[in-house]
Design an enzyme around this catalytic site. Structure first.
Site, PDB file in Angstrom:
ATOM      1  N   HIS A 140       1.518  -1.068   0.051  1.00 42.52           N
ATOM      2  CA  HIS A 140       0.213   0.086   0.133  1.00 42.52           C
ATOM      3  C   HIS A 140       0.595   1.355  -0.105  1.00 42.52           C
ATOM      4  O   HIS A 140       0.150   2.045  -0.545  1.00 42.52           O
ATOM      5  CB  HIS A 140      -1.074  -0.096   1.338  1.00 42.52           C
ATOM      6  CG  HIS A 140      -2.603  -1.135   1.109  1.00 42.52           C
ATOM      7  ND1 HIS A 140      -2.883  -1.470   0.753  1.00 42.52           N
ATOM      8  CD2 HIS A 140      -1.946  -2.205   1.872  1.00 42.52           C
ATOM      9  CE1 HIS A 140      -3.209  -1.712   0.367  1.00 42.52           C
ATOM     10  NE2 HIS A 140      -3.520  -2.791   1.720  1.00 42.52           N
TER      11      HIS A 140
HETATM   12  N1  V1S Z   1      -9.473  -3.470   8.027  1.00 42.12           N
HETATM   13  C1  V1S Z   1      -8.892  -3.778   8.652  1.00 42.12           C
HETATM   14  C2  V1S Z   1      -8.537  -2.835   9.231  1.00 42.12           C
HETATM   15  N2  V1S Z   1      -8.287  -2.147  10.919  1.00 42.12           N
HETATM   16  C3  V1S Z   1      -7.355  -1.954  11.294  1.00 42.12           C
HETATM   17  C4  V1S Z   1      -6.900  -1.350  12.768  1.00 42.12           C
HETATM   18  C5  V1S Z   1      -7.391  -2.612  13.321  1.00 42.12           C
HETATM   19  C6  V1S Z   1      -6.554  -1.773  15.122  1.00 42.12           C
HETATM   20  C7  V1S Z   1      -5.147  -0.789  15.194  1.00 42.12           C
HETATM   21  F1  V1S Z   1      -5.266  -0.969  16.612  1.00 42.12           F
HETATM   22  C8  V1S Z   1      -5.038  -0.078  13.790  1.00 42.12           C
HETATM   23  C9  V1S Z   1      -5.788  -0.699  12.986  1.00 42.12           C
HETATM   24  N3  V1S Z   1      -6.766  -1.024  10.683  1.00 42.12           N
HETATM   25  C10 V1S Z   1      -7.150  -1.313   9.231  1.00 42.12           C
HETATM   26  C11 V1S Z   1      -7.610  -1.372   7.779  1.00 42.12           C
HETATM   27  C12 V1S Z   1      -6.294  -1.325   7.380  1.00 42.12           C
HETATM   28  C13 V1S Z   1      -5.886  -2.782   6.492  1.00 42.12           C
HETATM   29  C14 V1S Z   1      -4.131  -2.827   5.944  1.00 42.12           C
HETATM   30  C15 V1S Z   1      -3.533  -3.968   5.724  1.00 42.12           C
HETATM   31  C16 V1S Z   1      -2.531  -3.857   4.670  1.00 42.12           C
HETATM   32  C17 V1S Z   1      -2.411  -4.983   3.948  1.00 42.12           C
HETATM   33  O1  V1S Z   1      -2.141  -6.504   4.134  1.00 42.12           O
HETATM   34  O2  V1S Z   1      -2.545  -5.440   2.495  1.00 42.12           O
HETATM   35  C18 V1S Z   1      -0.397  -5.249   3.844  1.00 42.12           C
HETATM   36  C19 V1S Z   1       0.223  -5.301   4.656  1.00 42.12           C
HETATM   37  N4  V1S Z   1      -7.638   0.797   7.689  1.00 42.12           N
HETATM   38  C20 V1S Z   1      -9.056   0.249   7.646  1.00 42.12           C
HETATM   39  O3  V1S Z   1      -9.991   0.578   7.093  1.00 42.12           O
HETATM   40  C21 V1S Z   1      -8.987   2.687   7.337  1.00 42.12           C
HETATM   41  C22 V1S Z   1      -9.710   2.807   8.917  1.00 42.12           C
HETATM   42  C23 V1S Z   1     -10.566   3.265   7.124  1.00 42.12           C
HETATM   43  C24 V1S Z   1     -10.257   1.549   9.798  1.00 42.12           C
HETATM   44  C25 V1S Z   1      -9.706   1.473  10.555  1.00 42.12           C
HETATM   45  N5  V1S Z   1      -8.707   2.600  11.781  1.00 42.12           N
HETATM   46  C26 V1S Z   1      -7.728   2.479  12.501  1.00 42.12           C
HETATM   47  C27 V1S Z   1      -8.499   2.994  10.484  1.00 42.12           C
HETATM   48  C28 V1S Z   1      -9.897   4.247   9.532  1.00 42.12           C
HETATM   49 ZN    ZN Z   2      -4.015  -7.449   3.297  1.00 38.32          ZN
END
Ligand code: V1S
Ligand code: ZN
Ligand code: CA
Length: 377
Positions: A140
């Site tokens: 990402h």
């Molecule tokens: N799905 C999901 C998720 N969970 C979290 C998260 C949960 C707890 C925390 F302390 C911090 C973060 N973030 C997300 C996703 C990002 C997923 C990234 C995947 C990465 C990969 O596997 O593809 C490659 C290594 N973020 C979101 O959904 C964004 C938000 C919209 C919701 C969550 N909050 C924390 C930020 C905004």
């Molecule tokens: Zn992923």
């Protein structure tokens, strides 16, 4: 008699950066670098290191990071610490809950990127057939911005290295999330084709990767997206994967392949919602290996860490062409693998209802085959 030995085994190179598993994003954060230590322990426990050349790569330099990333972004990454977070930069470079500033963050980035770069160099020089870096695959990361647990996009940097020697590079992404950072970096290029399989819809992160995103300018038709729904099973996924990838490789004729093996597409993943078994995930890897092209294999997501380690250890065995027993070897982390202590767990097949039908998958397949026809001049 023909010289069987010269053809019988590929050379496999394995990159594990020292200390990469010891970084912490924060207690509540789902990304756990410790899964890399767990994976490496299983690889060693199974004796797979004896089938590969193992390297402890050096960290990437600032100049190497700047092959893709903006100078001022790298400058920020290299100077910020958990106690010196300027508010403005926070929003400017997208540092928030998903991408926290943690102790050693910059060194962590240089460490996994150094491994992907060393692996790419080895492949480009033609001195290995397959190179593995389970600590890489952070798809990402953007040119001037962190996103989705990724700060530096080691994949883009590795592909840029391959492009110095290879006319065309194919990027394949089986992480449950869309490989948006890599897609964006090469969206206008006809020398890199990107193909991502992912969950798409209902605001699933990062909300991109529609079937209609196919590249732009010179890069038009050199980008494929395979949007899937919750609960996809082994047969549906592997069937579609093989059919799409076989035709893509046949028509694009890449000089090398980069395969991102995010393990969050497995059943029971803490963030994911697919139903794949380790065997099926590994079958995708086996299939790509069977084309016999120079292959860079990377990690990625994966949040139920006992299964991430199982999956990547199994895939290391697939890549080395070794059959390994289902009983896990004993490691200092035996507790993680209780109660079964087996490699091939049942990952709750059917826990998430399969929202993909034969008809919906066939529709996607037909659409992609149509798209691939544009590739033939
Ligand atoms: N799905 C999901 C998720 N969970 C979290 C998260 C949960 C707890 C925390 F302390 C911090 C973060 N973030 C997300 C996703 C990002 C997923 C990234 C995947 C990465 C990969 O596997 O593809 C490659 C290594 N973020 C979101 O959904 C964004 C938000 C919209 C919701 C969550 N909050 C924390 C930020 C905004
Ligand atoms: Zn992923
Ligand atoms: Ca993907």
């Amino acid at each position: 008699a023909p010289n069987v030995q010269a053809h019988s085994r590929e050379k496999i190179s394995y990159y594990f950066p020292k200390g990469v598993g010891e970084y912490h994003y924060g207690m509540l954060h789902p990304m756990k670098p410790a899964r890399l230590t767990l994976t490496n322990r299983l690889v060693l426990g199974y004796g797979l290191h004896e089938k590969m050349e193992c390297y402890t790569p050096r960290s990437a330099t600032r100049e190497e990071l700047e092959e893709f990333h903006d100078q001022e972004y790298v400058e920020f990454l290299s100077t910020v610490t958990p106690s010196t977070v300027p508010n403005a930069s926070f929003s400017r470079f997208n540092f928030a809950d998903d991408c926290p500033i943690f102790e050693g963050m910059y060194d962590f980035c240089r460490s996994y990127t150094g491994a992907s770069l060393a692996a790419a160099r080895k492949l480009a020089s033609g001195t290995t057939d397959i190179a593995i870096n389970w600590s890489g695959g952070l798809h990402h990361g953007k040119k001037g911005e962190a996103s989705g647990f990724c700060y530096i996009n080691d994949i883009v940097i590795a592909i840029l290295q391959l492009l110095r020697y290879h006319a065309r590079v194919l990027y394949i992404d089986i992480d449950i999330h869309h490989g948006d950072g890599v897609q964006e970096a090469f969206y206008n290029s006809n020398r890199v084709m990107t193909v991502s399989f992912h969950k798409y819809g209902n605001d699933f992160f990062p909300c991109t990767g529609a079937l209609s995103e196919v590249g732009m300018g010179l890069g038009k038709h050199f980008c494929l997206n395979v949007p899937l729904q919750d609960g996809i099973d082994d047969a549906g996924y592997v069937g579609l994967f093989k059919s799409v990838m076989e035709r893509t490789i046949e028509t694009f004729r890449p000089a090398s392949i980069v395969l991102q093996c995010g393990a969050d597409s497995l059943g029971l993943d803490r963030l994911g919602c697919f139903n794949l078994s380790i065997a099926a995930h590994g079958e995708c890897v086996r299939f790509i290996k069977s084309f016999g092209l120079p292959l860079l294999v990377l990690g990625g997501g994966g949040y139920t860490i006992r299964n991430v380690a199982r999956c990547w250890a199994y895939e290391t065995s697939v890549l080395t062409g070794t059959t390994i027993p289902d009983a896990l070897p004993s490691t200092p982390y035996d507790d993680f693998f209780q109660p079964s202590r087996r490699l091939h767990e049942t990952l709750g097949a059917g826990r998430v209802e399969n929202q993909n039908t034969k008809a919906s998958l066939e529709k996607i397949r037909v659409k992609i085959m149509e798209e691939l026809r544009y590739l033939h001049g």
